[in-house]
Design a protein around this motif. Structure first.
Motif, PDB file in Angstrom:
ATOM      1  N   LEU A  81     -90.303 -32.672  -6.653  1.00  0.00           N
ATOM      2  CA  LEU A  81     -89.279 -32.809  -7.444  1.00  0.00           C
ATOM      3  C   LEU A  81     -89.147 -31.345  -6.443  1.00  0.00           C
ATOM      4  CD1 LEU A  81     -86.369 -33.767  -8.295  1.00  0.00           C
ATOM      5  CD2 LEU A  81     -87.395 -33.314 -10.112  1.00  0.00           C
ATOM      6  N   ARG A  82     -87.533 -30.381  -6.654  1.00  0.00           N
ATOM      7  CA  ARG A  82     -87.233 -28.824  -6.428  1.00  0.00           C
ATOM      8  C   ARG A  82     -86.242 -29.001  -6.918  1.00  0.00           C
ATOM      9  NH1 ARG A  82     -86.966 -27.551  -0.441  1.00  0.00           N
ATOM     10  NH2 ARG A  82     -84.767 -27.774  -0.152  1.00  0.00           N
ATOM     11  N   ASN A  83     -85.985 -27.898  -7.840  1.00  0.00           N
ATOM     12  CA  ASN A  83     -84.693 -27.769  -9.155  1.00  0.00           C
ATOM     13  C   ASN A  83     -84.344 -26.581  -8.938  1.00  0.00           C
ATOM     14  OD1 ASN A  83     -84.659 -26.472 -11.580  1.00  0.00           O
ATOM     15  ND2 ASN A  83     -83.469 -28.404 -12.030  1.00  0.00           N
ATOM     16  N   PRO A  84     -83.287 -26.253  -9.001  1.00  0.00           N
ATOM     17  CA  PRO A  84     -81.775 -25.608  -8.898  1.00  0.00           C
ATOM     18  C   PRO A  84     -82.295 -24.306  -9.330  1.00  0.00           C
ATOM     19  CG  PRO A  84     -80.724 -27.370  -8.367  1.00  0.00           C
ATOM     20  CD  PRO A  84     -82.371 -28.009  -8.792  1.00  0.00           C
ATOM     21  N   GLY A  85     -83.285 -24.139 -10.654  1.00  0.00           N
ATOM     22  CA  GLY A  85     -83.776 -23.220 -11.232  1.00  0.00           C
ATOM     23  C   GLY A  85     -85.014 -22.835 -11.440  1.00  0.00           C
ATOM     24  N   ILE A  86     -85.819 -24.528 -11.268  1.00  0.00           N
ATOM     25  CA  ILE A  86     -87.028 -23.508 -11.774  1.00  0.00           C
ATOM     26  C   ILE A  86     -88.215 -23.332  -9.919  1.00  0.00           C
ATOM     27  CG2 ILE A  86     -87.476 -23.918 -13.426  1.00  0.00           C
ATOM     28  CD1 ILE A  86     -88.344 -27.112 -13.081  1.00  0.00           C
ATOM     29  N   GLY A  87     -87.091 -24.018  -9.165  1.00  0.00           N
ATOM     30  CA  GLY A  87     -87.876 -24.206  -7.643  1.00  0.00           C
ATOM     31  C   GLY A  87     -88.736 -25.363  -7.376  1.00  0.00           C
ATOM     32  N   LEU A  88     -89.921 -25.581  -6.725  1.00  0.00           N
ATOM     33  CA  LEU A  88     -90.701 -26.352  -6.770  1.00  0.00           C
ATOM     34  C   LEU A  88     -91.132 -26.911  -7.811  1.00  0.00           C
ATOM     35  CD1 LEU A  88     -91.292 -28.556  -4.410  1.00  0.00           C
ATOM     36  CD2 LEU A  88     -93.237 -26.867  -4.411  1.00  0.00           C
ATOM     37  N   GLN A 102     -74.737 -30.783 -16.564  1.00  0.00           N
ATOM     38  CA  GLN A 102     -75.869 -30.924 -17.592  1.00  0.00           C
ATOM     39  C   GLN A 102     -76.302 -30.546 -17.832  1.00  0.00           C
ATOM     40  OE1 GLN A 102     -77.036 -35.206 -17.624  1.00  0.00           O
ATOM     41  NE2 GLN A 102     -74.456 -34.573 -16.890  1.00  0.00           N
ATOM     42  N   GLY A 103     -76.250 -29.259 -18.200  1.00  0.00           N
ATOM     43  CA  GLY A 103     -76.953 -28.452 -18.765  1.00  0.00           C
ATOM     44  C   GLY A 103     -77.907 -27.723 -18.599  1.00  0.00           C
ATOM     45  N   ARG A 104     -78.387 -27.922 -16.951  1.00  0.00           N
ATOM     46  CA  ARG A 104     -79.621 -27.284 -16.067  1.00  0.00           C
ATOM     47  C   ARG A 104     -80.257 -28.155 -16.219  1.00  0.00           C
ATOM     48  NH1 ARG A 104     -78.056 -21.413 -13.842  1.00  0.00           N
ATOM     49  NH2 ARG A 104     -75.815 -21.315 -14.573  1.00  0.00           N
ATOM     50  N   PRO A 105     -80.907 -28.854 -16.106  1.00  0.00           N
ATOM     51  CA  PRO A 105     -82.013 -29.784 -16.499  1.00  0.00           C
ATOM     52  C   PRO A 105     -83.389 -30.061 -14.862  1.00  0.00           C
ATOM     53  CG  PRO A 105     -80.333 -31.749 -15.342  1.00  0.00           C
ATOM     54  CD  PRO A 105     -79.987 -30.089 -16.167  1.00  0.00           C
ATOM     55  N   ALA A 106     -84.234 -29.742 -16.193  1.00  0.00           N
ATOM     56  CA  ALA A 106     -85.574 -29.460 -14.774  1.00  0.00           C
ATOM     57  C   ALA A 106     -85.838 -30.702 -14.499  1.00  0.00           C
ATOM     58  CB  ALA A 106     -86.890 -29.040 -15.984  1.00  0.00           C
ATOM     59  N   THR A 107     -85.094 -31.967 -14.694  1.00  0.00           N
ATOM     60  CA  THR A 107     -85.623 -33.638 -13.835  1.00  0.00           C
ATOM     61  C   THR A 107     -84.374 -33.630 -13.171  1.00  0.00           C
ATOM     62  OG1 THR A 107     -84.286 -33.950 -15.900  1.00  0.00           O
ATOM     63  CG2 THR A 107     -87.193 -34.117 -16.255  1.00  0.00           C
ATOM     64  N   LEU A 108     -83.921 -32.792 -12.589  1.00  0.00           N
ATOM     65  CA  LEU A 108     -82.460 -32.861 -11.186  1.00  0.00           C
ATOM     66  C   LEU A 108     -83.469 -31.952 -10.232  1.00  0.00           C
ATOM     67  CD1 LEU A 108     -80.408 -34.086 -10.662  1.00  0.00           C
ATOM     68  CD2 LEU A 108     -79.574 -32.738 -11.028  1.00  0.00           C
ATOM     69  N   GLY A 109     -83.304 -31.973  -9.023  1.00  0.00           N
ATOM     70  CA  GLY A 109     -83.045 -31.739  -7.670  1.00  0.00           C
ATOM     71  C   GLY A 109     -82.917 -32.155  -6.451  1.00  0.00           C
TER      72      GLY A 109
END
Length: 162
Positions: free
Chosen positions: A136-143, A118-125
């Protein structure tokens, strides 16, 4: 006695081959299963989003019977293999797993696959309980600062969006 040396050598070579190839095959199988799970999750999310656009006053959990008219062609709803659900709250649609495995070894495997697709969305985790508040803990930005509805269990895969 000399006949046993080639046999022993053959067995040793076969064991070496198996030790190297079996983990690679297992990793490939896990990757394929994560890819199928991600495609199924995305199809389910598409259905929830389409339903919500057509019914903007909706809230709570939308039943499969209500979503059925929005299933993409070829979508197979199998809650045992792919444990997805949804919650509409505060003007957002949340698609999430109903357990912490997502039909895989863990929901992290699904989130990683979705994150790449999905192109590294911030709304997924993954949903994480932080002092009684689900975030939500996101793989790229963390918590993240995204607070999730209480209807979503901790350690679930979650996609947020309309």
């Amino acid at each position: 006695m000399m006949v046993l040396v080639p046999v022993a050598l053959g067995i040793a070579l076969m064991a070496g081959y198996m030790a190297m190839s079996v983990p690679q095959k297992e990793a490939a199988a896990v990757s394929v299963r994560a890819d199928v799970a991600a495609a199924n999750f995305l199809s389910y999310r598409t259905s929830v989003q389409a339903y919500y656009r057509a019914n903007p006053a909706a809230s709570g959990t939308i039943s499969d019977a209500s979503l059925a008219a929005y299933w993409p062609t070829g979508f197979v709803r199998d809650t045992t293999a792919w444990p997805w659900s949804n919650t509409i709250s505060g003007g957002q649609a949340y698609v999430h797993s109903t357990n912490s495995t997502c039909g895989l070894s863990s929901c992290a495997a699904l989130v990683d696959e979705l994150y790449q697709k999905q192109g590294r969305p911030a709304t997924l985790g993954i949903s994480v309980d932080v002092s009684g508040v689900l975030k939500l803990r996101n793989p790229g930005i963390g918590l993240s600062a995204i607070v999730l509805p209480a209807a979503i269990a901790a350690d679930s895969a979650v996609a947020v969006g309309k």
